[in-house]
Scaffold this active site. Structure first.
Site, PDB file in Angstrom:
ATOM      1  N   HIS A 115     -39.940  16.168 -18.448  1.00 14.21           N
ATOM      2  CA  HIS A 115     -40.929  16.439 -19.128  1.00 14.21           C
ATOM      3  C   HIS A 115     -41.498  15.316 -19.609  1.00 14.21           C
ATOM      4  CE1 HIS A 115     -37.531  15.199 -22.074  1.00 14.21           C
ATOM      5  NE2 HIS A 115     -38.563  14.761 -23.073  1.00 14.21           N
ATOM      6  N   HIS A 171     -39.929  11.931 -17.722  1.00 17.90           N
ATOM      7  CA  HIS A 171     -38.255  11.533 -17.833  1.00 17.90           C
ATOM      8  C   HIS A 171     -37.439  12.737 -18.327  1.00 17.90           C
ATOM      9  CE1 HIS A 171     -40.358  11.742 -21.957  1.00 17.90           C
ATOM     10  NE2 HIS A 171     -39.382  11.949 -22.530  1.00 17.90           N
ATOM     11  N   ARG A 208     -22.990  10.951 -24.820  1.00 18.97           N
ATOM     12  CA  ARG A 208     -24.213   9.977 -25.254  1.00 18.97           C
ATOM     13  C   ARG A 208     -25.123  10.732 -26.305  1.00 18.97           C
ATOM     14  NH1 ARG A 208     -29.351  10.148 -22.830  1.00 18.97           N
ATOM     15  NH2 ARG A 208     -30.363   8.180 -23.245  1.00 18.97           N
ATOM     16  N   ASP A 226     -43.558  13.873 -23.298  1.00 15.60           N
ATOM     17  CA  ASP A 226     -43.659  14.021 -24.577  1.00 15.60           C
ATOM     18  C   ASP A 226     -45.213  14.187 -24.891  1.00 15.60           C
ATOM     19  OD1 ASP A 226     -40.857  13.475 -24.671  1.00 15.60           O
ATOM     20  OD2 ASP A 226     -41.099  11.373 -25.419  1.00 15.60           O
TER      21      ASP A 226
END
Ligand SMILES: C=C1C[C@]23C[C@@]1(O)CC[C@H]2[C@@]12CCC[C@@](C)(C(=O)O1)[C@H]2[C@@H]3C(=O)O
Ligand SMILES: O=C(O)CCC(=O)C(=O)O
Ligand SMILES: [Fe+2]
Length: 373
Positions: A227, A287, A297, A229
């Site tokens: 996607h 990303h 994570r 941002d």
């Protein structure tokens, strides 16, 4: 928050409650991505690394300019945000995600809500589920934190407030460095000179906590699907486990490139609104997050946008006979609504046709032509 902006922040109505991913020993079919759904594949063996820029370096401005016009992403060190502020915020995220599922669900994002706990909100655009959970904060998290930590909520709220303040400063500094590297000053943006404290003239932001639990079959899973941002700029803190990948467009080196965590470093992504503001000169970077077999994570995204009443359009200095205006003006509110509806087609839906055709003809390496899902 003004109600129009609040409306645009609302999540897709189809919100499925996340499973407790920690407890799964095998990857259920609903989490198995096939290769044509952008499942993680090996990185190209030889690629340039994402630029790391030392903000105290005299060449920083030039390096930022290069990173912005080529990659749309870079890492910063010596950025002035104290390590303790990052650590405290990471501690908030770890404390939240390590709560039992029934506690986290007390802070669940309501189907038409903005802030709260839940699945990645882009989930509704994909046939498979993502191996992650998230907590979004727009405005104060006090209500949610009070519900889940009745005795400790002030400590956690203070850490978020401190993080928000530091990130807002850094986001403004970075934005002016990025625009400065293109020859744009505050005088070129009439909205940027407004010193009023009104809620409609202040920059807006969201903080997104992401958790990617260790995964029994990481090669078939997806942490967060590709996607861009919607922001002007996003600042991402990642814990010491890798997972973030950015799409490097163009030529023989095209492919997904891992952005390795740097202790104390922060990742800076250009978002769709800065792409629009720069008339397409700075690409908003595609990303995604991949997952690990043995390690959890955490990542924390600070999503920085313009004041709610501001219409973002290409800076006039970057428009000319050889660079026609690529996009029409949009407010962040309007754009978030478009993104919620059209996802990866949002940017092209605000593109001006004639300009886009001319530009596409000259540049077929544009990241935002990438199809996901
Ligand atoms: C302000 C916002 C940007 C965002 C949608 C949101 O209302 C709050 C969460 C943000 C986030 C974080 C993860 C990726 C992303 C695409 C998403 O689904 O939620 C972004 C949204 C965005 O930038 O469009
Ligand atoms: O976890 C990551 O590295 C990416 C997170 C992200 O892209 C986001 O929150 O928008
Ligand atoms: Fe993102």
């Amino acid at each position: 928050m003004p109600s129009k902006l609040a409306d645009a922040f609302r999540s897709h109505p189809v919100d499925i409650q996340p499973k407790n991913l920690h407890d799964l020993k095998e990857l259920p079919d609903s989490y198995q991505w096939s290769a044509d759904q952008d499942r993680p594949e090996p990185e190209p063996a030889h690629h340039e690394p994402v630029p790391v820029i030392d903000l105290s370096d005299p060449n920083a401005l030039e390096e930022i300019g290069h990173a912005c016009t080529t990659w749309g992403v870079f890492q910063v060190v010596n950025h002035g945000v104290p390590a303790a502020v990052l650590d405290r915020m990471e501690d908030v995220a770890k404390s939240f995600f390590s709560l039992p599922a029934h506690q986290k669900l007390k802070a669940a994002r309501s189907p038409d809500g903005i802030s709260g706990y839940g699945l990645a909100r882009i989930s509704s655009f994909f046939p498979k589920l993502m191996w992650s959970e998230g907590f979004t904060m727009v405005g104060s998290p006090l209500e949610h934190f009070h519900t889940i930590w009745p005795h400790h909520y002030t400590r956690f709220c203070d850490s978020v407030e401190e993080y928000d303040k530091q990130m807002q400063n850094l986001a403004q500094t970075l934005m002016w460095l990025m625009l400065g590297s293109l020859g744009i000053t505050k005088e070129d943006l009439n909205w940027a000179n407004n010193n009023s404290n009104s809620t409609t003239t202040n920059p807006r932001a969201a903080i997104q906590l992401n958790h990617y639990p260790a995964c029994p079959d990481p090669d078939r899973a997806m942490g967060l699907a590709p996607h861009t941002d919607s922001t002007l700029v996003t600042i991402l803190h990642q814990s010491n486990t890798s997972g973030l990948q950015v799409l490097r467009a163009g030529g023989g080196t095209a492919g997904w490139v891992t952005v390795p965590p740097i202790r104390g470093g922060l990742v800076v992504h250009i978002g769709d609104l800065l792409h629009i503001l720069s008339n397409g000169l700075c690409p908003s970077v595609v990303h995604r997050a991949v997952v690990n077999r043995d390690r959890n994570r955490i990542s924390i995204a600070y999503l920085h946008g313009p004041p709610s009443n501001v219409r973002i359009s290409p800076v006039q200095k970057l428009v000319g006979p050889s660079q026609p205006q690529m996009y029409r003006a949009v407010t962040w509110t309007e754009y978030l609504g478009t993104k919620a509806k059209h996802f990866d087609k949002a940017l092209s839906s605000v593109r001006l046709c004639a300009a886009a055709e001319a530009k596409d003809h000259n540049n077929n390496n544009n990241n935002n032509g990438v199809q996901v899902g």
